[in-house]
Design a protein around this motif. Structure first.
Motif, PDB file in Angstrom:
ATOM      1  N   SER A 138       0.831  -1.115  -0.180  1.00 37.65           N
ATOM      2  CA  SER A 138      -0.153   0.036   0.129  1.00 37.65           C
ATOM      3  C   SER A 138       0.802   1.326  -0.119  1.00 37.65           C
ATOM      4  O   SER A 138       1.754   1.114   0.580  1.00 37.65           O
ATOM      5  N   ALA A 139       0.567   2.232  -0.663  1.00 44.22           N
ATOM      6  CA  ALA A 139       0.985   3.703  -0.722  1.00 44.22           C
ATOM      7  C   ALA A 139      -0.134   4.573  -0.751  1.00 44.22           C
ATOM      8  O   ALA A 139      -0.803   4.742  -1.880  1.00 44.22           O
ATOM      9  N   GLU A 140       0.141   5.817   0.013  1.00 42.32           N
ATOM     10  CA  GLU A 140      -0.704   7.054  -0.148  1.00 42.32           C
ATOM     11  C   GLU A 140       0.133   8.056   0.233  1.00 42.32           C
ATOM     12  O   GLU A 140       1.349   8.026   0.763  1.00 42.32           O
ATOM     13  N   VAL A 141      -0.357   9.215  -0.188  1.00 40.48           N
ATOM     14  CA  VAL A 141       0.609  10.570   0.069  1.00 40.48           C
ATOM     15  C   VAL A 141      -0.442  11.572   0.616  1.00 40.48           C
ATOM     16  O   VAL A 141      -1.725  11.669   0.154  1.00 40.48           O
ATOM     17  N   VAL A 142       0.173  12.325   1.643  1.00 33.08           N
ATOM     18  CA  VAL A 142      -0.802  13.300   2.101  1.00 33.08           C
ATOM     19  C   VAL A 142       0.231  14.784   1.956  1.00 33.08           C
ATOM     20  O   VAL A 142       1.397  14.592   2.377  1.00 33.08           O
ATOM     21  N   GLU A 143      -0.283  15.747   1.421  1.00 34.86           N
ATOM     22  CA  GLU A 143       0.461  16.930   1.450  1.00 34.86           C
ATOM     23  C   GLU A 143      -0.301  18.096   2.063  1.00 34.86           C
ATOM     24  O   GLU A 143      -1.596  17.858   2.193  1.00 34.86           O
ATOM     25  N   LEU A 144       0.247  18.813   2.927  1.00 36.65           N
ATOM     26  CA  LEU A 144      -0.050  19.782   3.798  1.00 36.65           C
ATOM     27  C   LEU A 144       0.604  21.214   3.481  1.00 36.65           C
ATOM     28  O   LEU A 144       1.639  21.480   3.280  1.00 36.65           O
ATOM     29  N   PRO A 175      -2.914  -2.727  -7.773  1.00 33.29           N
ATOM     30  CA  PRO A 175      -3.157  -1.708  -7.301  1.00 33.29           C
ATOM     31  C   PRO A 175      -3.283  -1.823  -5.796  1.00 33.29           C
ATOM     32  O   PRO A 175      -3.175  -2.913  -5.305  1.00 33.29           O
ATOM     33  N   SER A 176      -3.075  -0.794  -4.913  1.00 32.81           N
ATOM     34  CA  SER A 176      -3.197  -0.913  -3.381  1.00 32.81           C
ATOM     35  C   SER A 176      -4.234  -1.594  -2.998  1.00 32.81           C
ATOM     36  O   SER A 176      -5.467  -1.038  -3.533  1.00 32.81           O
ATOM     37  N   PRO A 177      -4.534  -2.090  -1.961  1.00 30.37           N
ATOM     38  CA  PRO A 177      -5.657  -3.080  -1.569  1.00 30.37           C
ATOM     39  C   PRO A 177      -6.662  -1.733  -1.239  1.00 30.37           C
ATOM     40  O   PRO A 177      -6.138  -0.954  -0.324  1.00 30.37           O
ATOM     41  N   ASP A 178      -7.978  -1.977  -1.216  1.00 25.90           N
ATOM     42  CA  ASP A 178      -8.908  -1.016  -0.871  1.00 25.90           C
ATOM     43  C   ASP A 178     -10.281  -1.528  -1.462  1.00 25.90           C
ATOM     44  O   ASP A 178     -10.735  -1.408  -2.475  1.00 25.90           O
ATOM     45  N   ALA A 179     -11.204  -1.657  -0.178  1.00 27.03           N
ATOM     46  CA  ALA A 179     -12.382  -2.096  -0.598  1.00 27.03           C
ATOM     47  C   ALA A 179     -13.580  -1.119  -0.509  1.00 27.03           C
ATOM     48  O   ALA A 179     -14.694  -1.577  -0.432  1.00 27.03           O
ATOM     49  N   THR A 180     -13.253   0.279  -0.601  1.00 24.03           N
ATOM     50  CA  THR A 180     -13.962   1.112  -0.620  1.00 24.03           C
ATOM     51  C   THR A 180     -14.868   1.160  -1.751  1.00 24.03           C
ATOM     52  O   THR A 180     -14.786   0.873  -2.819  1.00 24.03           O
ATOM     53  N   GLU A 181     -16.268   1.237  -1.411  1.00 22.57           N
ATOM     54  CA  GLU A 181     -17.576   1.231  -2.497  1.00 22.57           C
ATOM     55  C   GLU A 181     -18.094   2.458  -2.543  1.00 22.57           C
ATOM     56  O   GLU A 181     -18.927   2.727  -3.549  1.00 22.57           O
ATOM     57  N   SER A 182     -18.152   2.955  -1.602  1.00 23.28           N
ATOM     58  CA  SER A 182     -19.209   4.596  -1.533  1.00 23.28           C
ATOM     59  C   SER A 182     -18.084   5.543  -0.753  1.00 23.28           C
ATOM     60  O   SER A 182     -17.196   5.254   0.017  1.00 23.28           O
TER      61      SER A 182
END
Length: 259
Positions: A138-144, A175-182
């Motif tokens: 998994s990989a995600e980026v947060v910019e502030l 793809p990174s795992p992600d079960a989001t449906e909504s």
């Protein structure tokens, strides 16, 4: 280009532009010859014989500025964000035409260096992230950033995410795992399959967190710019380097020795 590099600054009345003017004036071998503010169009009359121009304007005008600088025979260092594949492609095409004409006239080629971030710590964070990306599921980026920033996600975050995506693709990762449906709007922007989240908060300058995860472990790479002065060594390095790099260069990491 002679030993003395004559520099113009576009967006000189802004915070980054003013800081750049001061850094150029303080740097050995650089001479500030023009300060262009809002409403000043770059051209032979306003650039005052500059060899290199630094653009810290706004996304809505930066591409047009670069085309004008090329037509004026000036190398461009660009810190303004908002670039995409199409706008970079147009600059590459323009560079090809201009440099072909210059070669026919016995002149050296022009260079454009677009840097999503001039902070050396930010460039290192992006480089480390690209190297780490192949080892995590998994990989995600947060910019502030400060709330006066007009674009989101930041150019730095987009550049980081794109590099992560390339590294994952080269490693054969899906793809990174992600079960989001909504509620996808809560998952941030999608940059080449990497989710990027933007925070705008009073008191911040420029900050980035890159998060990697595997089963049972997490790696967080964080970079913080507390003052715009931190960007100036990178700006000066870009000004000194762009003349030796004909064509388009995207990212200050290509100027640094990060092998």
């Amino acid at each position: 280009m002679s030993d003395l590099i004559r520099v113009a600054v576009l967006g000189a009345s802004g915070r980054m532009g003013a800081q750049t003017c001061a850094a150029v004036e303080a740097a050995d071998g650089l001479q500030l010859v023009a300060r262009l503010g809002r409403g000043d169009a770059p051209g032979a009359g306003t650039l005052a014989g500059a060899d290199v121009a630094v653009d810290f304007t706004v996304p809505s005008v930066t591409e047009a500025n670069v085309h004008a600088l090329l037509d004026a025979g000036v190398h461009a260092v660009v810190g303004t964000t908002g670039w995409d594949d199409a706008s970079r492609g147009r600059v590459t095409e323009h560079l090809g035409r201009v440099n072909a004409e210059r070669a026919a006239a016995g002149l050296g080629g022009l260079g454009v260096l677009i840097a999503p971030n001039f902070g050396l710590s930010a460039v290192l964070a992006m480089t480390f992230a690209a190297k780490a990306a192949r080892y995590f599921e998994s990989a995600e980026v947060v910019e502030l950033h400060h709330p006066n920033k007009v674009d989101a996600p930041s150019g730095t975050a987009r550049h980081t995410a794109a590099a992560i995506a390339r590294a994952r693709a080269e490693a054969g990762l899906g793809p990174s795992p992600d079960a989001t449906e909504s509620g996808w709007e809560a998952r941030g922007a999608d940059v080449d399959g990497v989710r990027v989240h933007a925070v705008r908060l009073r008191g911040l300058v420029a900050h980035e967190e890159i998060l990697f995860g595997n089963e049972g472990e997490q790696l967080v790479i964080r970079q913080d710019s507390f003052d715009r002065a931190s960007f100036m060594p990178g700006v000066v390095l870009a000004v000194r380097s762009v003349g030796s790099r004909p064509g388009l260069t995207v990212g200050l990491e290509h100027v640094l020795d990060l092998s």
